[in-house]
Enzyme design. Structure first.
Site, PDB file in Angstrom:
ATOM      1  N   ASP A  52     -37.398 -11.649 -68.148  1.00 33.80           N
ATOM      2  CA  ASP A  52     -36.006 -12.149 -68.190  1.00 33.80           C
ATOM      3  C   ASP A  52     -35.788 -13.080 -69.394  1.00 33.80           C
ATOM      4  O   ASP A  52     -34.651 -13.357 -69.762  1.00 33.80           O
ATOM      5  CB  ASP A  52     -35.648 -12.868 -66.881  1.00 33.80           C
ATOM      6  CG  ASP A  52     -36.546 -14.050 -66.532  1.00 33.80           C
ATOM      7  OD1 ASP A  52     -37.525 -14.318 -67.265  1.00 33.80           O
ATOM      8  OD2 ASP A  52     -36.267 -14.728 -65.508  1.00 33.80           O
ATOM      9  N   GLU A  53     -36.890 -13.574 -69.981  1.00 33.32           N
ATOM     10  CA  GLU A  53     -36.750 -14.592 -71.034  1.00 33.32           C
ATOM     11  C   GLU A  53     -36.089 -14.040 -72.293  1.00 33.32           C
ATOM     12  O   GLU A  53     -35.608 -14.803 -73.127  1.00 33.32           O
ATOM     13  CB  GLU A  53     -38.116 -15.225 -71.359  1.00 33.32           C
ATOM     14  CG  GLU A  53     -38.757 -15.784 -70.104  1.00 33.32           C
ATOM     15  CD  GLU A  53     -39.914 -16.735 -70.357  1.00 33.32           C
ATOM     16  OE1 GLU A  53     -39.986 -17.322 -71.440  1.00 33.32           O
ATOM     17  OE2 GLU A  53     -40.748 -16.874 -69.440  1.00 33.32           O
TER      18      GLU A  53
ATOM     19  N   TYR B  74     -42.515 -16.424 -77.913  1.00 34.92           N
ATOM     20  CA  TYR B  74     -42.904 -15.451 -76.875  1.00 34.92           C
ATOM     21  C   TYR B  74     -41.751 -14.506 -76.565  1.00 34.92           C
ATOM     22  O   TYR B  74     -41.885 -13.276 -76.646  1.00 34.92           O
ATOM     23  CB  TYR B  74     -43.346 -16.179 -75.596  1.00 34.92           C
ATOM     24  CG  TYR B  74     -43.388 -15.275 -74.374  1.00 34.92           C
ATOM     25  CD1 TYR B  74     -44.249 -14.184 -74.321  1.00 34.92           C
ATOM     26  CD2 TYR B  74     -42.535 -15.492 -73.278  1.00 34.92           C
ATOM     27  CE1 TYR B  74     -44.277 -13.333 -73.208  1.00 34.92           C
ATOM     28  CE2 TYR B  74     -42.560 -14.652 -72.165  1.00 34.92           C
ATOM     29  CZ  TYR B  74     -43.435 -13.579 -72.140  1.00 34.92           C
ATOM     30  OH  TYR B  74     -43.450 -12.732 -71.050  1.00 34.92           O
TER      31      TYR B  74
ATOM     32  N   LYS C 189     -41.292 -10.431 -77.220  1.00 32.35           N
ATOM     33  CA  LYS C 189     -41.037  -9.465 -76.137  1.00 32.35           C
ATOM     34  C   LYS C 189     -39.725  -8.731 -76.410  1.00 32.35           C
ATOM     35  O   LYS C 189     -39.617  -7.523 -76.173  1.00 32.35           O
ATOM     36  CB  LYS C 189     -40.967 -10.177 -74.781  1.00 32.35           C
ATOM     37  CG  LYS C 189     -42.282 -10.697 -74.260  1.00 32.35           C
ATOM     38  CD  LYS C 189     -43.336  -9.630 -74.010  1.00 32.35           C
ATOM     39  CE  LYS C 189     -43.030  -8.743 -72.826  1.00 32.35           C
ATOM     40  NZ  LYS C 189     -44.173  -7.816 -72.528  1.00 32.35           N
TER      41      LYS C 189
HETATM   42  P1  NAD Z   1     -51.487 -12.290 -68.701  1.00 34.18           P
HETATM   43  O1  NAD Z   1     -51.477 -13.153 -69.909  1.00 34.18           O
HETATM   44  O2  NAD Z   1     -52.024 -12.836 -67.408  1.00 34.18           O
HETATM   45  O3  NAD Z   1     -52.285 -10.944 -68.983  1.00 34.18           O
HETATM   46  C1  NAD Z   1     -52.173 -10.242 -70.192  1.00 34.18           C
HETATM   47  C2  NAD Z   1     -53.343  -9.275 -70.282  1.00 34.18           C
HETATM   48  O4  NAD Z   1     -53.206  -8.536 -71.507  1.00 34.18           O
HETATM   49  C3  NAD Z   1     -54.717  -9.968 -70.327  1.00 34.18           C
HETATM   50  O5  NAD Z   1     -55.604  -9.314 -69.447  1.00 34.18           O
HETATM   51  C4  NAD Z   1     -55.153  -9.813 -71.770  1.00 34.18           C
HETATM   52  O6  NAD Z   1     -56.565  -9.742 -71.919  1.00 34.18           O
HETATM   53  C5  NAD Z   1     -54.487  -8.502 -72.165  1.00 34.18           C
HETATM   54  N1  NAD Z   1     -54.250  -8.395 -73.613  1.00 34.18           N
HETATM   55  C6  NAD Z   1     -53.718  -9.338 -74.435  1.00 34.18           C
HETATM   56  N2  NAD Z   1     -53.680  -8.885 -75.695  1.00 34.18           N
HETATM   57  C7  NAD Z   1     -54.180  -7.614 -75.679  1.00 34.18           C
HETATM   58  C8  NAD Z   1     -54.380  -6.619 -76.664  1.00 34.18           C
HETATM   59  N3  NAD Z   1     -54.084  -6.843 -77.954  1.00 34.18           N
HETATM   60  N4  NAD Z   1     -54.895  -5.430 -76.297  1.00 34.18           N
HETATM   61  C9  NAD Z   1     -55.221  -5.189 -74.985  1.00 34.18           C
HETATM   62  N5  NAD Z   1     -55.068  -6.107 -74.011  1.00 34.18           N
HETATM   63  C10 NAD Z   1     -54.544  -7.309 -74.347  1.00 34.18           C
HETATM   64  O7  NAD Z   1     -49.981 -11.811 -68.512  1.00 34.18           O
HETATM   65  P2  NAD Z   1     -49.139 -11.492 -67.194  1.00 34.18           P
HETATM   66  O8  NAD Z   1     -48.539 -12.726 -66.695  1.00 34.18           O
HETATM   67  O9  NAD Z   1     -49.985 -10.656 -66.302  1.00 34.18           O
HETATM   68  O10 NAD Z   1     -47.980 -10.598 -67.808  1.00 34.18           O
HETATM   69  C11 NAD Z   1     -48.124  -9.193 -67.932  1.00 34.18           C
HETATM   70  C12 NAD Z   1     -46.866  -8.621 -68.568  1.00 34.18           C
HETATM   71  O11 NAD Z   1     -45.732  -8.945 -67.762  1.00 34.18           O
HETATM   72  C13 NAD Z   1     -46.586  -9.196 -69.960  1.00 34.18           C
HETATM   73  O12 NAD Z   1     -46.096  -8.159 -70.769  1.00 34.18           O
HETATM   74  C14 NAD Z   1     -45.503 -10.230 -69.698  1.00 34.18           C
HETATM   75  O13 NAD Z   1     -44.674 -10.379 -70.825  1.00 34.18           O
HETATM   76  C15 NAD Z   1     -44.758  -9.614 -68.539  1.00 34.18           C
HETATM   77  N6  NAD Z   1     -44.085 -10.553 -67.632  1.00 34.18           N
HETATM   78  C16 NAD Z   1     -44.763 -11.625 -67.120  1.00 34.18           C
HETATM   79  C17 NAD Z   1     -44.124 -12.462 -66.210  1.00 34.18           C
HETATM   80  C18 NAD Z   1     -44.844 -13.627 -65.566  1.00 34.18           C
HETATM   81  O14 NAD Z   1     -44.221 -14.417 -64.849  1.00 34.18           O
HETATM   82  N7  NAD Z   1     -46.144 -13.780 -65.748  1.00 34.18           N
HETATM   83  C19 NAD Z   1     -42.789 -12.235 -65.862  1.00 34.18           C
HETATM   84  C20 NAD Z   1     -42.136 -11.129 -66.412  1.00 34.18           C
HETATM   85  C21 NAD Z   1     -42.801 -10.287 -67.289  1.00 34.18           C
HETATM   86  P1  TYD Z   2     -44.336 -21.291 -67.159  1.00 30.14           P
HETATM   87  O1  TYD Z   2     -45.203 -20.987 -65.981  1.00 30.14           O
HETATM   88  O2  TYD Z   2     -44.999 -21.623 -68.461  1.00 30.14           O
HETATM   89  O3  TYD Z   2     -43.310 -20.093 -67.314  1.00 30.14           O
HETATM   90  P2  TYD Z   2     -42.007 -19.916 -68.312  1.00 30.14           P
HETATM   91  O4  TYD Z   2     -41.855 -21.071 -69.199  1.00 30.14           O
HETATM   92  O5  TYD Z   2     -42.380 -18.684 -69.037  1.00 30.14           O
HETATM   93  O6  TYD Z   2     -40.853 -19.749 -67.381  1.00 30.14           O
HETATM   94  O7  TYD Z   2     -43.405 -22.506 -66.775  1.00 30.14           O
HETATM   95  C1  TYD Z   2     -42.451 -22.443 -65.730  1.00 30.14           C
HETATM   96  C2  TYD Z   2     -41.574 -23.682 -65.812  1.00 30.14           C
HETATM   97  O8  TYD Z   2     -42.375 -24.830 -65.559  1.00 30.14           O
HETATM   98  C3  TYD Z   2     -40.961 -23.897 -67.176  1.00 30.14           C
HETATM   99  O9  TYD Z   2     -39.646 -24.424 -67.012  1.00 30.14           O
HETATM  100  C4  TYD Z   2     -41.847 -24.935 -67.826  1.00 30.14           C
HETATM  101  C5  TYD Z   2     -42.315 -25.769 -66.643  1.00 30.14           C
HETATM  102  N1  TYD Z   2     -43.653 -26.367 -66.767  1.00 30.14           N
HETATM  103  C6  TYD Z   2     -43.839 -27.736 -66.527  1.00 30.14           C
HETATM  104  O10 TYD Z   2     -42.884 -28.469 -66.201  1.00 30.14           O
HETATM  105  N2  TYD Z   2     -45.100 -28.246 -66.646  1.00 30.14           N
HETATM  106  C7  TYD Z   2     -46.168 -27.476 -66.996  1.00 30.14           C
HETATM  107  O11 TYD Z   2     -47.297 -28.015 -67.123  1.00 30.14           O
HETATM  108  C8  TYD Z   2     -45.971 -26.081 -67.226  1.00 30.14           C
HETATM  109  C9  TYD Z   2     -47.124 -25.189 -67.605  1.00 30.14           C
HETATM  110  C10 TYD Z   2     -44.697 -25.568 -67.092  1.00 30.14           C
END
Ligand code: NAD
Ligand code: TYD
Length: 358
Positions: A139-140, A164, A168
């Site tokens: 969503d970012e 970031y 994306k």
């Molecule tokens: P994460 O950082 O936990 O995992 C990313 C994985 O990708 C890791 O296992 C890493 O080793 C691998 N990776 C990184 N660079 C690589 C490369 N060059 N080649 C192969 N593998 C590589 O991330 P996540 O939180 O699991 O997010 C997964 C996807 O979902 C991402 O695309 C992220 O943008 C998207 N996403 C995440 C969230 C969230 O809240 N975490 C929300 C919406 C979308």
């Molecule tokens: P995060 O998990 O980094 O996700 P995103 O910024 O991608 O939404 O952070 C979630 C929210 O929490 C964001 O508003 C930033 C805030 N935050 C803190 O207040 N303290 C922290 O130490 C971290 C890691 C995040």
């Protein structure tokens, strides 16, 4: 409704947080589908997340980079992959502020390489309809909302604010262009903040859980009133399943928890749950650990998702309430110090020092 049946899956980033949850979800629901995980095992990738599945031969694992065209070409051809689910990314806003280069390299160039190699493979197969490239996004990319603005829909203009989200957004645009220009059967999902098991302990929720258990301060950026929409990771996996099986190629869907909350309210809830579930916390009640720290530069104020499209077209709704999901997550961190303790390495401490200064 379109029905696509994935036969042979390549999951990139399957050793990370959402990717590994997805691999667990998929193998328990579709145990007959061969599945290969490709992951570079960066700091965020962890084989412990999926090692039981590898040992039991339920999935195959390849360590490698999505920026390696020869490797991708060989994997697609050797295993006759028909579906790529692309999770691999650099995913942490704070790290993108410290070093944006890796984000452009993996999220933009890596996605481009994967798409282009998949396109050549698809051409070699005679451009069949029955292949899919599902790109997992966030969503970012839509930027930041004011308090009373309507939530993001699939037609909201992109306005990314961090390196970031900009990287994306770049990858989303490339995926979209490959459908419109070449007819490559792609799909995009944009999801809100996920939480649950196997979440690397530098993101907000796992960081708070680990710090409460260790009796360390809980750093809240700025005034703590930034708003995020949280979704339990299993609900995200189910949404991906539904999109993959039923969405026509070229579509994009927003996914979210319909559950907006300020950071300070979320952290206070985590403290309450930890106080209730954990015995002998080093500091109790744990909300005494809350500390307001310098805000993140360019910190987006609010994210909110309008999920009408996926609800009306595909019948998907979140099934886990925030209270229930946080309770499960807190219990998981409480019972899995063997998983998270080894992650608090020297590198982690260096990162921590860079961001928080202590
Ligand atoms: P994460 O950082 O936990 O995992 C990313 C994985 O990708 C890791 O296992 C890493 O080793 C691998 N990776 C990184 N660079 C690589 C490369 N060059 N080649 C192969 N593998 C590589 O991330 P996540 O939180 O699991 O997010 C997964 C996807 O979902 C991402 O695309 C992220 O943008 C998207 N996403 C995440 C969230 C969230 O809240 N975490 C929300 C919406 C979308
Ligand atoms: P995060 O998990 O980094 O996700 P995103 O910024 O991608 O939404 O952070 C979630 C929210 O929490 C964001 O508003 C930033 C805030 N935050 C803190 O207040 N303290 C922290 O130490 C971290 C890691 C995040």
């Amino acid at each position: 409704m379109t029905q696509f049946i994935p036969q042979r899956l390549l999951v990139t980033g399957g050793a990370g947080f959402i990717g590994s949850n997805f691999v667990h979800y998929w193998t328990s629901h579709y145990p007959q589908t061969p599945l290969w995980v490709l992951d570079a095992l960066t700091y965020a990738g962890n084989l412990n997340n999926i090692h039981t599945l590898i040992e039991n031969h339920q999935i195959s694992f390849i360590q490698g980079d999505i920026n390696n065209p020869v490797l991708i070409h060989d994997l697609l051809n050797q295993h006759q992959i028909d579906t790529i689910i692309h999770f691999a990314a650099e995913s942490h806003v704070d790290r993108s502020i410290l070093g944006p280069g890796a984000f452009v390299n993996t999220n933009v160039l890596g996605t481009f390489n994967l798409l282009e190699t998949f396109r050549q493979y698809w051409i070699g197969q005679g451009k069949p309809d029955h292949l899919r490239f599902l790109h997992i996004s966030t969503d970012e990319v839509f930027g930041s909302l004011a308090p009373h603005e309507p939530s993001f829909s699939e037609t909201t203009a992109y306005a990314p604010n961090s390196p970031y989200s900009a990287s994306k957004a770049g990858s989303d645009h490339l995926v979209r262009s490959y459908f419109h220009t070449y007819g490559l059967p792609t799909l995009i999902t944009n999801c809100s903040n996920n939480y649950g098991p196997y979440h690397f302990p530098e993101k907000l929720i796992p960081l708070m859980c680990v710090n409460i258990l260790l009796g360390q301060t809980l750093p809240v950026y700025g005034d703590g009133l930034n708003v995020r929409d949280w979704l339990f990771v299993e609900d995200h996996c189910r949404a991906i399943d539904v999109v993959l099986h039923h969405a026509p190629a070229g579509e994009t869907f927003n996914i979210g928890g319909n559950c907006e909350i300020t950071n300070i309210d979320l952290i206070t809830t985590l403290c309450r749950l930890m106080d209730e579930l954990a015995l002998n916390l080093p500091v109790a009640p744990s909300h005494r650990l809350i500390t307001f720290v310098t805000d993140r530069p360019g910190h987006d104020r609010r994210y909110g998702m309008d999920t009408t499209k996926i609800k009306t077209q595909l019948g998907w709704l979140p099934s886990v309430s925030l209270e229930e999901g946080l309770r499960k997550t807190v219990s998981w961190y409480l019972n899995h110090s063997d998983w998270w303790m080894p992650l608090l390495s020297d590198d982690y401490r260096r990162y921590y020092h860079q961001v928080y200064g202590t």
